[in-house]
Design a protein around this motif. Structure first.
Motif, PDB file in Angstrom:
ATOM      1  N   PRO A  17       0.815  -1.208   0.000  1.00 55.58           N
ATOM      2  CA  PRO A  17       0.000   0.000   0.000  1.00 55.58           C
ATOM      3  C   PRO A  17       0.854   1.266   0.000  1.00 55.58           C
ATOM      4  O   PRO A  17       1.980   1.276   0.485  1.00 55.58           O
ATOM      5  N   PHE A  21      -1.003   6.608   4.761  1.00 58.11           N
ATOM      6  CA  PHE A  21      -1.432   5.368   5.397  1.00 58.11           C
ATOM      7  C   PHE A  21      -2.641   5.573   6.295  1.00 58.11           C
ATOM      8  O   PHE A  21      -2.812   6.614   6.920  1.00 58.11           O
ATOM      9  N   THR A  22      -3.448   4.531   6.349  1.00 58.80           N
ATOM     10  CA  THR A  22      -4.507   4.398   7.348  1.00 58.80           C
ATOM     11  C   THR A  22      -4.033   3.316   8.306  1.00 58.80           C
ATOM     12  O   THR A  22      -3.024   2.638   8.039  1.00 58.80           O
ATOM     13  N   ARG A  23      -4.746   3.093   9.380  1.00 57.42           N
ATOM     14  CA  ARG A  23      -4.360   2.008  10.294  1.00 57.42           C
ATOM     15  C   ARG A  23      -4.316   0.680   9.530  1.00 57.42           C
ATOM     16  O   ARG A  23      -3.383  -0.100   9.682  1.00 57.42           O
ATOM     17  N   GLU A  24      -5.296   0.434   8.688  1.00 55.45           N
ATOM     18  CA  GLU A  24      -5.355  -0.825   7.934  1.00 55.45           C
ATOM     19  C   GLU A  24      -4.190  -0.965   6.965  1.00 55.45           C
ATOM     20  O   GLU A  24      -3.549  -2.013   6.894  1.00 55.45           O
ATOM     21  N   THR A  25      -3.881   0.093   6.204  1.00 55.33           N
ATOM     22  CA  THR A  25      -2.798  -0.020   5.226  1.00 55.33           C
ATOM     23  C   THR A  25      -1.425  -0.041   5.901  1.00 55.33           C
ATOM     24  O   THR A  25      -0.519  -0.729   5.421  1.00 55.33           O
ATOM     25  N   GLN A  27      -0.865  -1.436   8.799  1.00 58.88           N
ATOM     26  CA  GLN A  27      -0.776  -2.817   9.296  1.00 58.88           C
ATOM     27  C   GLN A  27      -0.385  -3.770   8.168  1.00 58.88           C
ATOM     28  O   GLN A  27       0.455  -4.651   8.354  1.00 58.88           O
ATOM     29  N   LYS A  28      -0.957  -3.594   6.985  1.00 62.07           N
ATOM     30  CA  LYS A  28      -0.603  -4.441   5.838  1.00 62.07           C
ATOM     31  C   LYS A  28       0.869  -4.269   5.472  1.00 62.07           C
ATOM     32  O   LYS A  28       1.552  -5.239   5.139  1.00 62.07           O
ATOM     33  N   LYS A  29       1.355  -3.032   5.523  1.00 59.93           N
ATOM     34  CA  LYS A  29       2.749  -2.753   5.187  1.00 59.93           C
ATOM     35  C   LYS A  29       3.680  -3.474   6.168  1.00 59.93           C
ATOM     36  O   LYS A  29       4.688  -4.065   5.775  1.00 59.93           O
ATOM     37  N   LYS A  31       3.066  -6.195   8.061  1.00 54.99           N
ATOM     38  CA  LYS A  31       3.034  -7.661   7.902  1.00 54.99           C
ATOM     39  C   LYS A  31       3.690  -8.099   6.598  1.00 54.99           C
ATOM     40  O   LYS A  31       4.317  -9.161   6.538  1.00 54.99           O
ATOM     41  N   GLU A  87       5.155  -5.700  14.699  1.00 53.99           N
ATOM     42  CA  GLU A  87       3.837  -5.167  15.045  1.00 53.99           C
ATOM     43  C   GLU A  87       3.834  -3.662  14.840  1.00 53.99           C
ATOM     44  O   GLU A  87       4.814  -2.978  15.174  1.00 53.99           O
TER      45      GLU A  87
END
Length: 169
Positions: A17, A21-25, A27-29, A31, A87
């Motif tokens: 992504p 960034f958003t919290r979701e993107t 987090q994806k980055k 992981k 994390e």
């Protein structure tokens, strides 16, 4: 660290992504980075960074893909059994802070095949270019010797399911 003749990693134009960034993107980055590092393949890890990415890894300062590949090649040659968990700690539009833990062993005595396990506790500060590739990575970490019985990331264990208690955060 001097650069060798390591080949340059192939470049992708973007690495989703993308910021902001958003919290979701974010987090994806995080992981995606965890999964890439757990391959222990410098040629998989390096393309996530810009061609001129600036790194500080503890007391080592380096820049660019060839230096990143050399560094990671040497790291994973000495850190056997490497398993990592990252994390999300915090994020802004183009920056992510990460907390991580990884375990590895070194051979204390090759003749006796004696291993010493370590756990590294650390934090990373990432800054991204608009194309989603990291342009700056600053890492601080501390290694702690652990007994084999204290390991979290054993073979076959999903690092994401390990319960890491608050005293380790």
């Amino acid at each position: 660290m001097a650069s060798s003749t390591a080949p340059e990693a192939p470049q992708a134009s973007t690495r989703p992504p993308l910021p902001p960034f958003t919290r979701e993107t974010a987090q994806k980055k995080v992981k995606a980075a965890q999964d890439a590092w757990n391959t222990k393949s410098p040629s998989i890890v390096a393309p996530a960074y810009t061609d001129d990415c600036i790194w500080r890894n503890r007391d080592t300062f380096l820049q660019g893909h060839a230096a990143i590949i050399d560094f990671l090649t040497a790291k994973w040659a000495r850190e056997n059994g490497y398993r990592l968990r990252k994390e999300l700690f915090a994020f802004t539009e183009n920056r992510i802070a990460v907390q991580f833990w990884y375990e590895y062993f070194v051979e204390d005595d090759e003749a006796s095949n004696k291993k010493q396990w370590y756990r590294c506790y650390g934090l990373e500060d990432w800054t991204f270019a608009d194309n989603g590739r990291m342009r700056k990575r600053m890492m601080s970490g501390n290694d702690v010797a652990i007994a084999d019985s204290e390991r979290w990331f054993r073979d076959g264990v999903d690092v994401n399911t390990v319960d890491i208690s608050e005293k380790h955060w």
